[in-house]
Design a protein around this motif. Structure first.
Motif, PDB file in Angstrom:
ATOM      1  N   PRO A   1       0.805  -1.215   0.000  1.00  7.60           N
ATOM      2  CA  PRO A   1       0.000   0.000   0.000  1.00  7.60           C
ATOM      3  C   PRO A   1       0.839   1.267   0.000  1.00  7.60           C
ATOM      4  N   ALA A   2       0.184   2.382  -0.367  1.00 10.38           N
ATOM      5  CA  ALA A   2       0.870   3.661  -0.372  1.00 10.38           C
ATOM      6  C   ALA A   2       1.344   3.990   1.032  1.00 10.38           C
ATOM      7  N   GLY A   3       2.513   4.590   1.119  1.00 16.05           N
ATOM      8  CA  GLY A   3       3.045   4.942   2.418  1.00 16.05           C
ATOM      9  C   GLY A   3       3.842   3.827   3.067  1.00 16.05           C
ATOM     10  N   ASP A   4       3.868   2.664   2.448  1.00 18.75           N
ATOM     11  CA  ASP A   4       4.633   1.555   2.969  1.00 18.75           C
ATOM     12  C   ASP A   4       6.124   1.880   2.879  1.00 18.75           C
ATOM     13  N   PRO A   5       6.942   1.464   3.854  1.00 23.89           N
ATOM     14  CA  PRO A   5       8.382   1.738   3.805  1.00 23.89           C
ATOM     15  C   PRO A   5       9.068   1.256   2.536  1.00 23.89           C
ATOM     16  N   LEU A   6       8.494   0.216   1.889  1.00 21.09           N
ATOM     17  CA  LEU A   6       9.104  -0.262   0.649  1.00 21.09           C
ATOM     18  C   LEU A   6       9.104   0.818  -0.420  1.00 21.09           C
ATOM     19  N   GLY A   7       8.177   1.745  -0.306  1.00 18.47           N
ATOM     20  CA  GLY A   7       8.122   2.818  -1.288  1.00 18.47           C
ATOM     21  C   GLY A   7       9.311   3.750  -1.228  1.00 18.47           C
ATOM     22  N   SER A   8      10.059   3.701  -0.135  1.00 15.74           N
ATOM     23  CA  SER A   8      11.222   4.570   0.000  1.00 15.74           C
ATOM     24  C   SER A   8      12.474   3.965  -0.598  1.00 15.74           C
ATOM     25  N   LEU A   9      12.398   2.702  -1.037  1.00 14.60           N
ATOM     26  CA  LEU A   9      13.566   2.049  -1.614  1.00 14.60           C
ATOM     27  C   LEU A   9      13.839   2.554  -3.021  1.00 14.60           C
ATOM     28  N   THR A  10      15.110   2.627  -3.370  1.00 10.93           N
ATOM     29  CA  THR A  10      15.493   2.989  -4.734  1.00 10.93           C
ATOM     30  C   THR A  10      15.254   1.787  -5.645  1.00 10.93           C
ATOM     31  N   ASP A  11      15.339   2.010  -6.962  1.00  8.90           N
ATOM     32  CA  ASP A  11      15.162   0.909  -7.912  1.00  8.90           C
ATOM     33  C   ASP A  11      16.186  -0.194  -7.662  1.00  8.90           C
ATOM     34  N   ARG A  12      17.438   0.209  -7.407  1.00  6.52           N
ATOM     35  CA  ARG A  12      18.487  -0.782  -7.167  1.00  6.52           C
ATOM     36  C   ARG A  12      18.218  -1.553  -5.873  1.00  6.52           C
TER      37      ARG A  12
ATOM     38  N   GLY B   1      25.649 -14.266  -4.738  1.00  6.12           N
ATOM     39  CA  GLY B   1      24.752 -14.442  -5.872  1.00  6.12           C
ATOM     40  C   GLY B   1      24.214 -13.129  -6.383  1.00  6.12           C
ATOM     41  N   ILE B   2      23.896 -12.221  -5.459  1.00  4.07           N
ATOM     42  CA  ILE B   2      23.394 -10.909  -5.851  1.00  4.07           C
ATOM     43  C   ILE B   2      24.462 -10.131  -6.604  1.00  4.07           C
ATOM     44  N   CYS B   3      25.695 -10.208  -6.123  1.00  2.43           N
ATOM     45  CA  CYS B   3      26.815  -9.546  -6.811  1.00  2.43           C
ATOM     46  C   CYS B   3      26.907 -10.022  -8.253  1.00  2.43           C
ATOM     47  N   SER B   4      26.820 -11.343  -8.432  1.00  5.01           N
ATOM     48  CA  SER B   4      26.953 -11.923  -9.768  1.00  5.01           C
ATOM     49  C   SER B   4      25.788 -11.540 -10.669  1.00  5.01           C
ATOM     50  N   LEU B   5      24.571 -11.606 -10.154  1.00  5.44           N
ATOM     51  CA  LEU B   5      23.390 -11.347 -10.968  1.00  5.44           C
ATOM     52  C   LEU B   5      23.244  -9.881 -11.351  1.00  5.44           C
ATOM     53  N   LEU B   6      23.667  -8.976 -10.466  1.00  2.00           N
ATOM     54  CA  LEU B   6      23.520  -7.546 -10.733  1.00  2.00           C
ATOM     55  C   LEU B   6      24.815  -6.885 -11.194  1.00  2.00           C
ATOM     56  N   GLY B   7      25.907  -7.639 -11.207  1.00  2.00           N
ATOM     57  CA  GLY B   7      27.175  -7.074 -11.640  1.00  2.00           C
ATOM     58  C   GLY B   7      27.700  -6.015 -10.685  1.00  2.00           C
ATOM     59  N   LEU B   8      27.484  -6.222  -9.396  1.00  2.00           N
ATOM     60  CA  LEU B   8      27.917  -5.254  -8.385  1.00  2.00           C
ATOM     61  C   LEU B   8      29.059  -5.825  -7.554  1.00  2.00           C
ATOM     62  N   SER B   9      29.791  -4.956  -6.905  1.00  2.00           N
ATOM     63  CA  SER B   9      30.862  -5.380  -6.018  1.00  2.00           C
ATOM     64  C   SER B   9      30.270  -5.814  -4.678  1.00  2.00           C
ATOM     65  N   THR B  10      31.063  -6.554  -3.915  1.00  2.00           N
ATOM     66  CA  THR B  10      30.608  -6.989  -2.597  1.00  2.00           C
ATOM     67  C   THR B  10      30.303  -5.814  -1.674  1.00  2.00           C
TER      68      THR B  10
ATOM     69  N   ASP C   1      14.476  -8.005  -4.041  1.00  4.56           N
ATOM     70  CA  ASP C   1      13.840  -9.056  -4.837  1.00  4.56           C
ATOM     71  C   ASP C   1      14.692 -10.320  -4.824  1.00  4.56           C
ATOM     72  N   LEU C   2      15.994 -10.160  -5.056  1.00  6.54           N
ATOM     73  CA  LEU C   2      16.888 -11.318  -5.088  1.00  6.54           C
ATOM     74  C   LEU C   2      17.082 -11.916  -3.701  1.00  6.54           C
ATOM     75  N   MET C   3      17.102 -11.081  -2.677  1.00  8.37           N
ATOM     76  CA  MET C   3      17.197 -11.592  -1.309  1.00  8.37           C
ATOM     77  C   MET C   3      15.982 -12.446  -0.979  1.00  8.37           C
ATOM     78  N   ALA C   4      14.796 -11.959  -1.354  1.00 11.69           N
ATOM     79  CA  ALA C   4      13.567 -12.687  -1.067  1.00 11.69           C
ATOM     80  C   ALA C   4      13.488 -13.997  -1.827  1.00 11.69           C
ATOM     81  N   GLN C   5      14.167 -14.062  -2.973  1.00 10.40           N
ATOM     82  CA  GLN C   5      14.211 -15.310  -3.730  1.00 10.40           C
ATOM     83  C   GLN C   5      15.179 -16.308  -3.102  1.00 10.40           C
ATOM     84  N   GLY C   6      16.024 -15.836  -2.170  1.00 15.59           N
ATOM     85  CA  GLY C   6      16.926 -16.738  -1.469  1.00 15.59           C
ATOM     86  C   GLY C   6      18.380 -16.606  -1.848  1.00 15.59           C
ATOM     87  N   HIS C   7      18.726 -15.647  -2.707  1.00 20.32           N
ATOM     88  CA  HIS C   7      20.123 -15.487  -3.122  1.00 20.32           C
ATOM     89  C   HIS C   7      20.951 -14.864  -2.011  1.00 20.32           C
ATOM     90  N   ASP C   8      22.178 -15.340  -1.846  1.00 18.49           N
ATOM     91  CA  ASP C   8      23.079 -14.747  -0.870  1.00 18.49           C
ATOM     92  C   ASP C   8      23.797 -13.555  -1.510  1.00 18.49           C
TER      93      ASP C   8
END
Length: 214
Positions: A143-154, A170-179, A160-167
């Motif tokens: 719903p509107a006003g939920d804290p999730l609304g304050s999250l950036t796209d990244r 795995g997130i670093c690899s899938l998004l091409g980000l550094s640790t 999303d990946l955390m909720a799917q169970g990635h550590d």
């Protein structure tokens, strides 16, 4: 790893059995209805189970209730539930049984063999495996006003990946980000959601899922 299946469609049931055997799993049984599944469960006590949400005789939530029953008989029994489509109520009920060894995938994912096997293995080890579509709808339906609304796209992508169970790796690899970058995003997510305290990747997933269930 010993697996028990409950699936009413004979072709999918046989296909799943063959697929898992080829991938090195030991099949202890494959039932077409919930009653037979529970009988086989008590007889063989598998390491994990794969269950269709809808089973005979009414094709409503028999599979989901069977999943809840085996987790009552054996607390935190690893179970991967399959569904033809995303159902918020079913996903919520499944998550309500705890967040250890839980999976909810759409049947279309079975065709993506490596992803399906990885998800089942993760669940069997006590982890979480949620279909990306399930996570997207749970997050998108806040719903509107939920804290999730304050999250950036990244940060949404990381959550999303955390909720799917990635550590983190795995997130670093899938998004091409550094640790360090992933750690920073996760810290920001938990700060915005009001979640704190130490914990490894799995405990973080549990916290996120607990939040999403509210």
């Amino acid at each position: 790893m010993r697996v028990l299946i409950a699936e009413d469609d004979v072709l999918l049931r046989q296909g799943l059995s063959l697929l898992l055997e080829v991938e090195g799993f030991e099949m202890v049984g494959a039932a077409q209805d919930a009653e037979t599944f529970l009988e086989l469960f008590d007889r063989h006590r598998p390491d994990t189970a794969v269950i269709d949400v809808r089973l005979p005789p009414n094709f409503s939530d028999e599979g989901l209730r069977a999943a809840a029953e085996i987790r009552r008989r054996v607390p935190n029994m690893p179970v991967l539930v399959l569904s033809a489509h995303v159902d918020h109520e079913y996903a919520g009920e499944l998550l309500g049984s705890g967040t250890n060894g839980i999976g909810y995938l759409l049947k279309d994912r079975v065709g993506e063999v490596s992803d399906f096997v990885e998800a089942l293995t993760r669940v069997a080890r006590g982890g979480v495996a949620l279909d990306p579509e399930v996570v997207d709808q749970l997050i998108g339906g806040r719903p509107a006003g939920d804290p999730l609304g304050s999250l950036t796209d990244r940060e949404h992508q990381v959550l999303d990946l955390m909720a799917q169970g990635h550590d983190n790796a795995g997130i670093c690899s899938l998004l091409g980000l550094s640790t360090p970058a992933v750690s920073k995003h996760i810290g920001a997510i938990f700060g915005k959601l009001g979640l704190s305290g130490p914990g490894n990747g799995h405990r973080r997933v549990q916290a996120v899922l607990t939040y999403l269930r509210k």
